[in-house]
Scaffold this motif. Structure first.
Motif, PDB file in Angstrom:
ATOM      1  N   ILE A   1      15.733 -96.602  -6.783  1.00 59.47           N
ATOM      2  CA  ILE A   1      16.683 -96.396  -5.678  1.00 59.47           C
ATOM      3  C   ILE A   1      17.699 -97.539  -5.676  1.00 59.47           C
ATOM      4  CG2 ILE A   1      16.904 -96.424  -3.150  1.00 59.47           C
ATOM      5  CD1 ILE A   1      14.182 -94.908  -3.090  1.00 59.47           C
ATOM      6  N   LEU A   2      17.203 -98.756  -5.841  1.00 61.74           N
ATOM      7  CA  LEU A   2      18.100 -99.919  -5.833  1.00 61.74           C
ATOM      8  C   LEU A   2      19.174 -99.795  -6.922  1.00 61.74           C
ATOM      9  CD1 LEU A   2      18.811-102.707  -4.664  1.00 61.74           C
ATOM     10  CD2 LEU A   2      17.313-103.711  -6.398  1.00 61.74           C
ATOM     11  N   GLN A   3      18.744 -99.428  -8.123  1.00 64.58           N
ATOM     12  CA  GLN A   3      19.722 -99.260  -9.211  1.00 64.58           C
ATOM     13  C   GLN A   3      20.785 -98.226  -8.843  1.00 64.58           C
ATOM     14  OE1 GLN A   3      17.762 -98.037 -12.821  1.00 64.58           O
ATOM     15  NE2 GLN A   3      16.367 -99.787 -12.741  1.00 64.58           N
ATOM     16  N   ARG A   4      20.340 -97.148  -8.203  1.00 62.65           N
ATOM     17  CA  ARG A   4      21.277 -96.051  -7.908  1.00 62.65           C
ATOM     18  C   ARG A   4      22.228 -96.381  -6.750  1.00 62.65           C
ATOM     19  NH1 ARG A   4      16.986 -91.058  -8.148  1.00 62.65           N
ATOM     20  NH2 ARG A   4      16.500 -91.154 -10.360  1.00 62.65           N
ATOM     21  N   VAL A   5      21.784 -97.217  -5.809  1.00 65.10           N
ATOM     22  CA  VAL A   5      22.641 -97.490  -4.638  1.00 65.10           C
ATOM     23  C   VAL A   5      23.294 -98.874  -4.696  1.00 65.10           C
ATOM     24  CG1 VAL A   5      21.236 -95.986  -3.146  1.00 65.10           C
ATOM     25  CG2 VAL A   5      20.853 -98.456  -3.105  1.00 65.10           C
ATOM     26  N   ALA A   6      22.976 -99.641  -5.765  1.00 62.87           N
ATOM     27  CA  ALA A   6      23.398-101.048  -5.824  1.00 62.87           C
ATOM     28  C   ALA A   6      24.890-101.246  -5.568  1.00 62.87           C
ATOM     29  CB  ALA A   6      23.003-101.642  -7.168  1.00 62.87           C
ATOM     30  N   LYS A   7      25.721-100.372  -6.151  1.00 65.26           N
ATOM     31  CA  LYS A   7      27.167-100.601  -6.045  1.00 65.26           C
ATOM     32  C   LYS A   7      27.780 -99.963  -4.797  1.00 65.26           C
ATOM     33  CE  LYS A   7      27.723-100.771 -11.037  1.00 65.26           C
ATOM     34  NZ  LYS A   7      26.929 -99.638 -11.554  1.00 65.26           N
ATOM     35  N   ASP A   8      26.965 -99.206  -4.059  1.00 67.30           N
ATOM     36  CA  ASP A   8      27.522 -98.511  -2.891  1.00 67.30           C
ATOM     37  C   ASP A   8      27.761 -99.460  -1.724  1.00 67.30           C
ATOM     38  OD1 ASP A   8      27.133 -96.356  -4.389  1.00 67.30           O
ATOM     39  OD2 ASP A   8      25.514 -95.494  -3.207  1.00 67.30           O
ATOM     40  N   THR A   9      28.755 -99.131  -0.941  1.00 61.39           N
ATOM     41  CA  THR A   9      28.983 -99.911   0.276  1.00 61.39           C
ATOM     42  C   THR A   9      29.015 -98.997   1.493  1.00 61.39           C
ATOM     43  OG1 THR A   9      31.334 -99.696  -0.126  1.00 61.39           O
ATOM     44  CG2 THR A   9      30.311-101.761  -0.822  1.00 61.39           C
ATOM     45  N   HIS A  10      28.629 -97.727   1.279  1.00 59.10           N
ATOM     46  CA  HIS A  10      28.784 -96.768   2.382  1.00 59.10           C
ATOM     47  C   HIS A  10      27.461 -96.393   3.040  1.00 59.10           C
ATOM     48  CE1 HIS A  10      28.184 -94.195  -1.194  1.00 59.10           C
ATOM     49  NE2 HIS A  10      27.459 -93.492  -0.349  1.00 59.10           N
ATOM     50  N   ARG A  11      26.408 -97.186   2.784  1.00 59.95           N
ATOM     51  CA  ARG A  11      25.115 -96.852   3.407  1.00 59.95           C
ATOM     52  C   ARG A  11      24.773 -97.921   4.448  1.00 59.95           C
ATOM     53  NH1 ARG A  11      24.186 -94.477  -1.984  1.00 59.95           N
ATOM     54  NH2 ARG A  11      23.415 -92.373  -1.675  1.00 59.95           N
ATOM     55  N   PRO A  12      25.105 -97.641   5.705  1.00 62.75           N
ATOM     56  CA  PRO A  12      24.995 -98.680   6.743  1.00 62.75           C
ATOM     57  C   PRO A  12      23.598 -99.267   6.870  1.00 62.75           C
ATOM     58  CG  PRO A  12      25.370 -96.497   7.719  1.00 62.75           C
ATOM     59  CD  PRO A  12      25.605 -96.366   6.253  1.00 62.75           C
ATOM     60  N   LEU A  13      22.566 -98.476   6.593  1.00 64.18           N
ATOM     61  CA  LEU A  13      21.207 -98.992   6.781  1.00 64.18           C
ATOM     62  C   LEU A  13      20.797 -99.985   5.694  1.00 64.18           C
ATOM     63  CD1 LEU A  13      19.389 -95.784   8.047  1.00 64.18           C
ATOM     64  CD2 LEU A  13      20.122 -97.757   9.366  1.00 64.18           C
ATOM     65  N   LEU A  14      21.578-100.050   4.612  1.00 65.27           N
ATOM     66  CA  LEU A  14      21.271-101.021   3.548  1.00 65.27           C
ATOM     67  C   LEU A  14      22.353-102.088   3.421  1.00 65.27           C
ATOM     68  CD1 LEU A  14      20.007 -98.582   0.736  1.00 65.27           C
ATOM     69  CD2 LEU A  14      18.645 -99.832   2.419  1.00 65.27           C
ATOM     70  N   GLU A  15      23.407-101.947   4.205  1.00 59.51           N
ATOM     71  CA  GLU A  15      24.530-102.889   4.103  1.00 59.51           C
ATOM     72  C   GLU A  15      24.207-104.213   4.787  1.00 59.51           C
ATOM     73  OE1 GLU A  15      28.504-101.574   5.428  1.00 59.51           O
ATOM     74  OE2 GLU A  15      28.078 -99.854   4.133  1.00 59.51           O
ATOM     75  N   GLY A  16      24.834-105.247   4.308  1.00 59.07           N
ATOM     76  CA  GLY A  16      24.705-106.533   4.971  1.00 59.07           C
ATOM     77  C   GLY A  16      23.323-107.139   4.783  1.00 59.07           C
ATOM     78  N   ASP A  17      22.507-106.516   3.942  1.00 58.22           N
ATOM     79  CA  ASP A  17      21.159-107.014   3.710  1.00 58.22           C
ATOM     80  C   ASP A  17      21.118-107.648   2.337  1.00 58.22           C
ATOM     81  OD1 ASP A  17      18.361-107.299   3.940  1.00 58.22           O
ATOM     82  OD2 ASP A  17      18.370-105.542   5.262  1.00 58.22           O
ATOM     83  N   ASP A  18      20.950-108.968   2.281  1.00 54.86           N
ATOM     84  CA  ASP A  18      20.962-109.645   0.988  1.00 54.86           C
ATOM     85  C   ASP A  18      19.773-109.225   0.143  1.00 54.86           C
ATOM     86  OD1 ASP A  18      23.272-110.835   1.603  1.00 54.86           O
ATOM     87  OD2 ASP A  18      22.384-112.737   2.281  1.00 54.86           O
ATOM     88  N   ASP A  19      18.631-109.024   0.821  1.00 56.61           N
ATOM     89  CA  ASP A  19      17.440-108.622   0.088  1.00 56.61           C
ATOM     90  C   ASP A  19      17.325-107.099   0.147  1.00 56.61           C
ATOM     91  OD1 ASP A  19      15.091-108.488  -1.219  1.00 56.61           O
ATOM     92  OD2 ASP A  19      14.010-109.885   0.087  1.00 56.61           O
ATOM     93  N   LYS A  20      18.118-106.445  -0.696  1.00 57.92           N
ATOM     94  CA  LYS A  20      18.210-104.975  -0.607  1.00 57.92           C
ATOM     95  C   LYS A  20      16.905-104.297  -0.978  1.00 57.92           C
ATOM     96  CE  LYS A  20      22.761-103.069  -0.608  1.00 57.92           C
ATOM     97  NZ  LYS A  20      23.993-102.951  -1.230  1.00 57.92           N
ATOM     98  N   ILE A  21      16.195-104.850  -1.962  1.00 61.47           N
ATOM     99  CA  ILE A  21      14.945-104.194  -2.383  1.00 61.47           C
ATOM    100  C   ILE A  21      13.933-104.220  -1.239  1.00 61.47           C
ATOM    101  CG2 ILE A  21      13.878-106.235  -3.508  1.00 61.47           C
ATOM    102  CD1 ILE A  21      13.660-102.737  -4.999  1.00 61.47           C
ATOM    103  N   LYS A  22      13.949-105.318  -0.468  1.00 62.93           N
ATOM    104  CA  LYS A  22      13.037-105.408   0.684  1.00 62.93           C
ATOM    105  C   LYS A  22      13.454-104.388   1.755  1.00 62.93           C
ATOM    106  CE  LYS A  22      10.913-108.583   3.984  1.00 62.93           C
ATOM    107  NZ  LYS A  22      11.010-107.630   5.083  1.00 62.93           N
ATOM    108  N   ALA A  23      14.766-104.289   1.970  1.00 65.71           N
ATOM    109  CA  ALA A  23      15.264-103.330   2.971  1.00 65.71           C
ATOM    110  C   ALA A  23      14.852-101.909   2.582  1.00 65.71           C
ATOM    111  CB  ALA A  23      16.785-103.441   3.081  1.00 65.71           C
ATOM    112  N   ILE A  24      14.968-101.603   1.283  1.00 64.01           N
ATOM    113  CA  ILE A  24      14.588-100.262   0.804  1.00 64.01           C
ATOM    114  C   ILE A  24      13.083-100.056   0.987  1.00 64.01           C
ATOM    115  CG2 ILE A  24      14.336 -98.825  -1.269  1.00 64.01           C
ATOM    116  CD1 ILE A  24      17.012-100.152  -2.258  1.00 64.01           C
TER     117      ILE A  24
END
Ligand code: S3P
Length: 173
Positions: free
Chosen positions: A108-131
């Protein structure tokens, strides 16, 4: 007239990409719920979350679910949070076949890494943890859907083939 095909699953599981292919193959209309909500409100999903809050967005999703489940012949890609309200899955199941797409957090991280349009994962430095955290909270809701596809090693086309096979196995025309 035939049953709708409804793709649910976490962000980045490939609902929209596979749904588009399935719709083309079946010569049906493809409906992306987030895109409809953006068109109708004239706002990006992230703007709706920022301006009106998540609860408002969930209300828009709920109304659109009622509208779409009253129609037929559609291929529908839902937003990842559609499972949060069980009424949505119940309504969709009345007129369609609901299929849940799965992927592991690292995929999931690989697929959404470049996106900026997913508010629930935005602004989170530790994206894998957020996921991982969000997925853990929702896992039982996704697991409750009987028809599932593991998309980890799948291209969108692979997933679309499996969707078609599952759907055709569920439907008598
Ligand atoms: C959400 C997923 C998004 C979008 C919104 C909320 C969620 O859709 O509806 O940002 O709660 O998982 P995608 O699954 O298409 O990214």
């Amino acid at each position: 007239m035939a049953k709708n095909i409804i793709l649910v699953g976490f962000m980045g599981t490939g609902k929209s990409a596979a749904g588009r292919i399935v719709a083309t193959r079946l010569k049906r209309d493809f409906v992306d719920m987030d895109a409809i909500i953006e068109d109708r409100t004239g706002k990006k999903i992230s703007e709706i979350f920022a301006d009106e809050g998540e609860a408002h967005f969930r209300g828009l999703e709920r109304e659109l679910t009622k509208e779409l489940s009253a129609r037929e012949d559609l291929v529908i890609a839902t937003g990842g949070g559609i499972v949060l309200n069980p009424d949505n899955i119940e309504d969709f199941s009345k007129t369609g076949v609901v299929i849940c797409l799965h992927a592991d957090p690292d995929v999931i991280l690989q697929r959404v890494a470049k996106d900026t349009h997913r508010p629930l994962l935005e602004g989170d430095d530790d994206k894998i943890k957020a996921i991982r955290d969000l997925l853990a909270k929702r896992q039982k809701l996704y697991d409750a859907i009987p028809l599932k596809i593991d998309t980890n090693n799948h291209t969108a086309r692979d997933t679309a083939e499996e969707v078609l096979a599952l759907y055709l196995g569920q439907t008598t025309f």
